[in-house]
Write an enzyme that holds these catalytic residues in place. Structure first.
Site, mmCIF file in Angstrom:
data_model
loop_
_atom_site.group_PDB
_atom_site.id
_atom_site.type_symbol
_atom_site.label_atom_id
_atom_site.label_comp_id
_atom_site.label_asym_id
_atom_site.label_seq_id
_atom_site.Cartn_x
_atom_site.Cartn_y
_atom_site.Cartn_z
ATOM 1 N N ASP A 177 -0.196 -7.348 1.481
ATOM 2 C CA ASP A 177 0.815 -6.163 1.859
ATOM 3 C C ASP A 177 1.988 -6.506 1.692
ATOM 4 O O ASP A 177 2.604 -5.276 2.530
ATOM 5 C CB ASP A 177 0.092 -5.731 3.081
ATOM 6 C CG ASP A 177 0.183 -3.769 3.001
ATOM 7 O OD1 ASP A 177 0.191 -3.530 1.793
ATOM 8 O OD2 ASP A 177 0.009 -3.643 4.015
ATOM 9 N N HIS A 188 0.884 -1.035 0.358
ATOM 10 C CA HIS A 188 0.103 0.234 -0.053
ATOM 11 C C HIS A 188 0.235 1.401 0.012
ATOM 12 O O HIS A 188 0.233 2.353 -0.413
ATOM 13 C CB HIS A 188 -1.149 0.148 1.130
ATOM 14 C CG HIS A 188 -0.114 0.326 2.752
ATOM 15 N ND1 HIS A 188 -0.177 -0.555 3.429
ATOM 16 C CD2 HIS A 188 -0.271 1.931 2.922
ATOM 17 C CE1 HIS A 188 0.333 -0.088 4.852
ATOM 18 N NE2 HIS A 188 0.431 1.433 4.214
ATOM 19 N N SER A 192 4.716 2.691 7.664
ATOM 20 C CA SER A 192 4.385 1.450 7.489
ATOM 21 C C SER A 192 5.482 0.901 6.225
ATOM 22 O O SER A 192 5.945 1.861 5.496
ATOM 23 C CB SER A 192 3.525 1.309 6.108
ATOM 24 O OG SER A 192 2.335 2.290 6.862
#
Length: 460
Positions: A194, A164, A269
């Site tokens: 992911d 993402h 992230s």
């Protein structure tokens, strides 16, 4: 009172502040008579400035300096200020700064937090992404920008991050801890897990060491290095493992996660989650700041490195996960209203909208209108459940599916296939999209089409 006369200070009893010797008008006869009648006046005394003994002052100053220096060398400085008999003391430590040893991560040496940071910060990267957004009110295409983190997996420039973070990116720029910047190329990724791999043209980079996420215990110390808010670059936060094998749902996709109370924020992230040996045990992926209407704290999540290490290697080699389990069917969630419309006696499961011709589902005997209620011993009540269960298998594995069909429950044997390269390149898994554009097979994605399939036009 005090008067200044060429920097010499005198004291006088005169109310007007005048000094003897100052030029003043002579008193008149009446004034002298009045003064005499008022009685005798007190003597006027002039206090002359005493001569300073500068030699003694210098000796005192030298002694004070020696005392201060001696106290500082001895381990601290005590500064005393005397005010009316009270002393205020300020203690200042002279302890030298600790030297942080830069260790080699060998899986055997347990390190302090500072040592873990020193051993890994040069392997962490800041990622800045630009992309093309949607069309605005005036018909203009907007530009998007985002930031995340990643870590160097190989010395020749392969970098791991979240899918993402780099999804739909037009440009990807990577910044190292020493300030070096690189343009990165997207190698491949997998939305279901992911994970993504990007590549920079570089040599001699410092790579991380992967650990064993299966060995984590609740209560173990873990650390995260990344770029919270995209601006606080190369920050480290620490906490403990709050839970292992935690099943959570992120934007409709189920994940098996490491739960931690380590501070995780937007921008973290894709960064590494590290154990006390300096090994990467997870990929920081998500944070819950709210749940329903409740504000929560200390809920961060990371993808266990053991779950995705082989997939990352597959992406590096082939650009996508070649052995990812593939059903070969378009599947959705059976809702209660659908069950009522189709007169099903069950109200939950994974509803089969279409079956790919000669695909794994077709070869197992699945048909349009089937509802998958179990895969092996795992109950399936929705598409999310099916997606999560599928992650436990690889291409070539077999599984027993429990299926509701025509009011009865049957079992079929399924051999999982591999995801076709064209679907991986498009970032699209047929069985999660209800897309009827695939050639072959029967596709009914509109509810009325399904009515026609089962009941003809009688209910239209």
């Amino acid at each position: 009172m005090y008067n200044d006369e060429q920097n010499l200070y005198h004291y006088t009893y005169r109310k007007d502040g005048s000094e003897p010797g100052q030029h003043q008008a002579s008193p008149t006869v009446d004034e002298q008579l009045h003064a005499y009648q008022s009685g005798p006046q007190g003597p006027v005394q002039e206090m002359k400035r005493a001569k300073k003994n500068r030699t003694g002052l210098k000796i005192a100053a030298l002694a004070l300096c020696c005392a201060l220096l001696g106290g500082a060398v001895g381990g601290g400085v005590a500064w005393g200020v005397s005010r009316g008999g009270n002393e205020t003391g300020v203690n200042v430590s002279s302890r030298p700064a600790a030297q942080v040893k830069v260790n080699t991560v060998d899986g055997k040496t347990e390190m302090s937090d500072a040592e873990v940071y020193a051993a890994n910060v040069n392997s962490v990267v800041s990622i800045n992404v630009t992309g093309t957004g949607s069309t605005n009110f005036f018909g203009q295409t907007t530009q998007t920008a985002s930031a995340g983190s990643g870590f160097v997996l190989t010395t020749d420039g392969y970098i791991v991050t979240n899918y993402h973070v780099v999804e739909n990116a037009d440009t990807v720029k990577v910044t190292m801890y020493n300030g070096d910047e690189y343009d990165a190329k997207y190698v491949g990724g997998d939305e279901d897990y992911d994970i993504a791999v990007i590549k920079v043209k570089a040599a001699g980079l410092q790579a991380v060491t992967l650990g064993n996420s299966d060995s984590l215990n609740v209560g173990d110390r873990v650390l995260a290095i990344g770029n919270p808010l995209g601006e606080l670059t190369f920050s480290m936060s620490g906490g403990m493992v709050s839970s292992v094998n935690r099943a959570i749902n992120v934007d409709g996709t189920p994940f098996n996660m490491i739960q931690t109370d380590t501070s995780i924020n937007p921008g973290n992230s894709g960064g590494p989650l590290l154990n006390q040996f300096g090994e990467v045990v997870g990929i920081v992926s998500a944070k819950y700041s709210s749940y329903s209407s409740e504000t929560v704290e200390g809920l961060g999540f990371a993808i266990p490195i053991n779950d995705v290490a082989a997939m990352i290697q597959d992406i590096m080699t082939n650009g996508y996960v070649t052995n990812k389990a593939y059903l070969g069917a378009t599947v959705g969630t059976l809702t209660q209203s659908m069950a009522q419309q189709y007169r099903y006696s069950i109200t939950s499961g994974a509803f089969v909208y279409s079956v790919e011709e000669n695909g794994p589902a077709a070869q197992a005997g699945l048909q349009l209108g089937d509802v998958i209620t179990k895969i092996g011993d795992t109950g399936i009540s929705s598409l999310d459940d099916l997606t999560a269960a599928k992650k436990k298998y690889s291409a070539g594995d077999t599984a027993e599916l429990t299926v509701y069909r025509g009011g009865q429950t049957i079992t079929v044997e399924l051999t999982w296939g591999a995801v076709p390269a064209d679907q991986q390149a498009a970032g699209q898994d047929q069985e999660q999209t209800q897309d009827n554009s695939q050639s072959g097979g029967n596709y009914y994605t509109d509810p009325y089409d399904l009515f026609d399939y089962f009941f003809g036009n009688r209910y239209r």
